[in-house]
Every structure is written in C-alpha cells, then in structure tokens.
Design a protein around this motif. Structure first.
Motif, PDB file in Angstrom:
ATOM      1  N   ILE A   1      -2.865   8.702   7.997  1.00 35.71           N
ATOM      2  CA  ILE A   1      -4.170   8.062   8.221  1.00 35.71           C
ATOM      3  C   ILE A   1      -4.111   6.584   7.837  1.00 35.71           C
ATOM      4  CG2 ILE A   1      -6.573   7.995   7.426  1.00 35.71           C
ATOM      5  CD1 ILE A   1      -6.387  11.105   7.256  1.00 35.71           C
ATOM      6  N   THR A   2      -3.486   6.296   6.708  1.00 32.39           N
ATOM      7  CA  THR A   2      -3.383   4.908   6.249  1.00 32.39           C
ATOM      8  C   THR A   2      -2.583   4.062   7.236  1.00 32.39           C
ATOM      9  OG1 THR A   2      -3.516   5.629   3.950  1.00 32.39           O
ATOM     10  CG2 THR A   2      -2.664   3.418   4.349  1.00 32.39           C
ATOM     11  N   LEU A   3      -1.429   4.571   7.654  1.00 28.75           N
ATOM     12  CA  LEU A   3      -0.590   3.812   8.582  1.00 28.75           C
ATOM     13  C   LEU A   3      -1.238   3.710   9.968  1.00 28.75           C
ATOM     14  CD1 LEU A   3       2.940   5.067   7.500  1.00 28.75           C
ATOM     15  CD2 LEU A   3       1.873   2.852   7.014  1.00 28.75           C
ATOM     16  N   PHE A   4      -1.956   4.757  10.370  1.00 25.94           N
ATOM     17  CA  PHE A   4      -2.688   4.685  11.642  1.00 25.94           C
ATOM     18  C   PHE A   4      -3.737   3.582  11.584  1.00 25.94           C
ATOM     19  CE2 PHE A   4      -6.498   5.750  14.072  1.00 25.94           C
ATOM     20  CZ  PHE A   4      -5.976   5.730  15.358  1.00 25.94           C
TER      21      PHE A   4
ATOM     22  N   GLY B   1       1.448  13.697   3.785  1.00 24.03           N
ATOM     23  CA  GLY B   1       1.648  13.300   5.184  1.00 24.03           C
ATOM     24  C   GLY B   1       0.358  12.811   5.820  1.00 24.03           C
ATOM     25  N   LEU B   2      -0.734  13.531   5.555  1.00 27.42           N
ATOM     26  CA  LEU B   2      -2.040  13.104   6.079  1.00 27.42           C
ATOM     27  C   LEU B   2      -2.474  11.769   5.482  1.00 27.42           C
ATOM     28  CD1 LEU B   2      -4.151  16.385   6.261  1.00 27.42           C
ATOM     29  CD2 LEU B   2      -3.569  14.854   8.139  1.00 27.42           C
ATOM     30  N   THR B   3      -2.262  11.617   4.190  1.00 25.99           N
ATOM     31  CA  THR B   3      -2.652  10.374   3.520  1.00 25.99           C
ATOM     32  C   THR B   3      -1.903   9.187   4.098  1.00 25.99           C
ATOM     33  OG1 THR B   3      -3.139  11.585   1.486  1.00 25.99           O
ATOM     34  CG2 THR B   3      -2.792   9.222   1.280  1.00 25.99           C
TER      35      THR B   3
ATOM     36  N   ILE C   1       0.834  -1.211   0.000  1.00 28.38           N
ATOM     37  CA  ILE C   1       0.000   0.000   0.000  1.00 28.38           C
ATOM     38  C   ILE C   1       0.865   1.257   0.000  1.00 28.38           C
ATOM     39  CG2 ILE C   1      -1.621   1.338   1.417  1.00 28.38           C
ATOM     40  CD1 ILE C   1      -2.997  -1.339   2.080  1.00 28.38           C
ATOM     41  N   CYS C   2       1.940   1.250   0.794  1.00 32.86           N
ATOM     42  CA  CYS C   2       2.836   2.425   0.831  1.00 32.86           C
ATOM     43  C   CYS C   2       3.490   2.667  -0.527  1.00 32.86           C
ATOM     44  CB  CYS C   2       3.889   2.248   1.923  1.00 32.86           C
ATOM     45  SG  CYS C   2       3.215   2.445   3.583  1.00 32.86           S
ATOM     46  N   LEU C   3       3.935   1.605  -1.188  1.00 34.30           N
ATOM     47  CA  LEU C   3       4.529   1.753  -2.523  1.00 34.30           C
ATOM     48  C   LEU C   3       3.478   2.193  -3.544  1.00 34.30           C
ATOM     49  CD1 LEU C   3       6.902  -1.341  -2.634  1.00 34.30           C
ATOM     50  CD2 LEU C   3       7.589   1.067  -2.719  1.00 34.30           C
ATOM     51  N   TYR C   4       2.287   1.636  -3.436  1.00 35.00           N
ATOM     52  CA  TYR C   4       1.215   2.002  -4.354  1.00 35.00           C
ATOM     53  C   TYR C   4       0.863   3.482  -4.218  1.00 35.00           C
ATOM     54  CZ  TYR C   4      -3.406   2.434  -6.368  1.00 35.00           C
ATOM     55  OH  TYR C   4      -4.478   2.852  -7.105  1.00 35.00           O
ATOM     56  N   MET C   5       0.785   3.963  -3.002  1.00 37.50           N
ATOM     57  CA  MET C   5       0.364   5.344  -2.763  1.00 37.50           C
ATOM     58  C   MET C   5       1.434   6.369  -3.157  1.00 37.50           C
ATOM     59  SD  MET C   5      -1.686   4.947   0.878  1.00 37.50           S
ATOM     60  CE  MET C   5      -0.682   6.209   1.538  1.00 37.50           C
ATOM     61  N   TYR C   6       2.697   5.958  -3.278  1.00 40.49           N
ATOM     62  CA  TYR C   6       3.775   6.906  -3.517  1.00 40.49           C
ATOM     63  C   TYR C   6       3.540   7.754  -4.773  1.00 40.49           C
ATOM     64  CZ  TYR C   6       8.301   8.915  -4.524  1.00 40.49           C
ATOM     65  OH  TYR C   6       9.298   9.802  -4.808  1.00 40.49           O
ATOM     66  N   GLU C   7       3.123   7.116  -5.861  1.00 36.93           N
ATOM     67  CA  GLU C   7       2.914   7.853  -7.120  1.00 36.93           C
ATOM     68  C   GLU C   7       1.875   8.961  -6.938  1.00 36.93           C
ATOM     69  OE1 GLU C   7       1.372   7.069 -11.701  1.00 36.93           O
ATOM     70  OE2 GLU C   7       2.151   5.392 -10.531  1.00 36.93           O
ATOM     71  N   TYR C   8       0.808   8.660  -6.231  1.00 38.87           N
ATOM     72  CA  TYR C   8      -0.274   9.638  -6.069  1.00 38.87           C
ATOM     73  C   TYR C   8       0.067  10.649  -4.972  1.00 38.87           C
ATOM     74  CZ  TYR C   8      -2.226   5.976  -8.879  1.00 38.87           C
ATOM     75  OH  TYR C   8      -2.407   5.056  -9.878  1.00 38.87           O
ATOM     76  N   ALA C   9       0.771  10.207  -3.945  1.00 40.08           N
ATOM     77  CA  ALA C   9       1.180  11.113  -2.873  1.00 40.08           C
ATOM     78  C   ALA C   9       2.228  12.106  -3.366  1.00 40.08           C
ATOM     79  CB  ALA C   9       1.724  10.329  -1.683  1.00 40.08           C
ATOM     80  N   SER C  10       3.039  11.710  -4.363  1.00 44.31           N
ATOM     81  CA  SER C  10       4.070  12.611  -4.883  1.00 44.31           C
ATOM     82  C   SER C  10       3.460  13.807  -5.615  1.00 44.31           C
ATOM     83  CB  SER C  10       5.023  11.850  -5.812  1.00 44.31           C
ATOM     84  OG  SER C  10       4.355  11.439  -6.988  1.00 44.31           O
ATOM     85  N   ARG C  11       2.212  13.697  -6.011  1.00 41.27           N
ATOM     86  CA  ARG C  11       1.516  14.793  -6.690  1.00 41.27           C
ATOM     87  C   ARG C  11       0.809  15.718  -5.702  1.00 41.27           C
ATOM     88  NH1 ARG C  11      -1.318  10.717 -10.930  1.00 41.27           N
ATOM     89  NH2 ARG C  11       0.593   9.979 -11.895  1.00 41.27           N
TER      90      ARG C  11
END
Length: 196
Positions: free
Chosen positions: A157-160, A152-154, A135-145
């Motif tokens: 919240i996901t890791l929490f 940080g919030l994304t 999930i962390c690797l998947y989210m990286y592309e979208y979080a980088s935008r």
C-alpha cells in the motif's frame, strides 16, 4: 536604438486601445506571484511540521533498529534538501514588481521557469528516492513484527501510494505549473514583439 532601454510598459500604456490587455496581463502576473508565494509558504509549513512530527515519533517511541533511525534521517534529509532548493524561488517571486519593464518581467519568468524545471525533475527525483528509501527503512522494524501478509500489505500500500504520486500526481502538477508559466511567458513575448 537599444530595445533593453525602452520602457515597454510606458509605451503600452500610451496605446489607449490595448491598455486593458496590459492591465489584465499584469493582474495575471501578480496572481501568479501570489499563488507561487502561497505554495512556497504552505510547503515550508507542511514539511517542517512533518519533520517535527517524525522527530517526535523518534524521541517518543525510541526505535531499536538502526534501519529505523536511518530511515528517519533519510526522510527528514529529503524534506530539508527539497526545501533548501525550493526556498531559492522566494527571492525570484519577491523580485517581481509592478515597476518593471516587460523585458524584466520576461527575464524573471524565464528564470523562475528554469528553477521550477530543476525542482520538478532533478530535485523531485532525489526527494522521492530519499523519501521512499527512508520510509521503507523506517517501516522495517514495525513490519518485522507483523505477519508476512500484514508486512506485504503495509509495504504494498505504501509503495503503491508513492508510485501513484510519482507517476500520476507529480506529472499532472508539473504540467499545470508549466502551462501557467509558459502562458505568461508567451504573452510577454507577444507583447514585446508587437512593440518592436
């Protein structure tokens, strides 16, 4: 005389006073089997549907980063490995039949308990590690935008949510499952002791 050749169920039925306890125990055992099979099928359905949805997202949105693709593969791999091991319980649940002796019931329950412990410890640890990494690797592309705050919030919240599942929900479910099977094992052991 060898205790393994004694049909405890038949002997127990001959005891008119204690027979309802045996019937109650067999009803609880059948309920345990039914609930176990239902959970197994629901888990299969949900994880296969989730995997299909993830594959659909991959095909439809065509991620550009290799990290996103690796994340998708790790997430699906986590689910498939977990299901592969979890589905081995199917035979154990199906092998619980009403024609067995108490000793056979006890052996089946102990075997199910060992497999559940393996699932709840080693397999769940592997599942959560692969799922979190995926999930962390998947989210990286979208979080980088996103902005730093948004990313940080994304991630936060996901890791929490994952930590909440691992440290609160998982132990609670594990304790509940262990309590049910330990109670059944204790009842069959008690019954076997009474018949010795």
């Amino acid at each position: 005389m060898d205790n393994n050749n004694i049909d405890f169920k038949d002997l127990w039925k001959k005891q008119a006073v204690s027979q309802p306890d045996m019937e109650d125990l067999l009803a609880r055992l059948q309920n345990f089997k039914k609930v176990g099979l239902r959970c197994l099928w629901i888990t299969n359905l949900l994880l296969f549907a989730t995997s299909a949805f993830i594959i659909f997202i991959w095909i439809y949105y065509q991620p550009q980063f290799i990290s996103t693709k690796i994340g998708i593969v790790l997430t699906i791999l986590a689910m498939m490995i977990y299901l592969l091991v979890y589905n081995k319980l199917l035979g154990n649940y199906k092998n619980i039949a009403t024609t067995q002796t108490n000793q056979e019931y006890l052996e089946k329950l102990i075997l199910i308990k060992k497999k559940q412990q393996f699932l709840q410890t080693k397999m769940m640890t592997l599942y959560f590690i692969l799922l979190t990494a995926g999930i962390c690797l998947y989210m990286y592309e979208y979080a980088s935008r996103m902005s730093v705050l948004g990313a940080g919030l994304t991630y936060g919240i996901t890791l929490f949510w994952m930590a909440f599942n691992w440290f609160y929900i998982h132990p609670k479910q594990t304790k509940k499952q262990q309590s049910k099977i330990n109670d059944l094992i204790a009842k069959f052991e008690e019954m076997n002791e009474q018949l010795k």
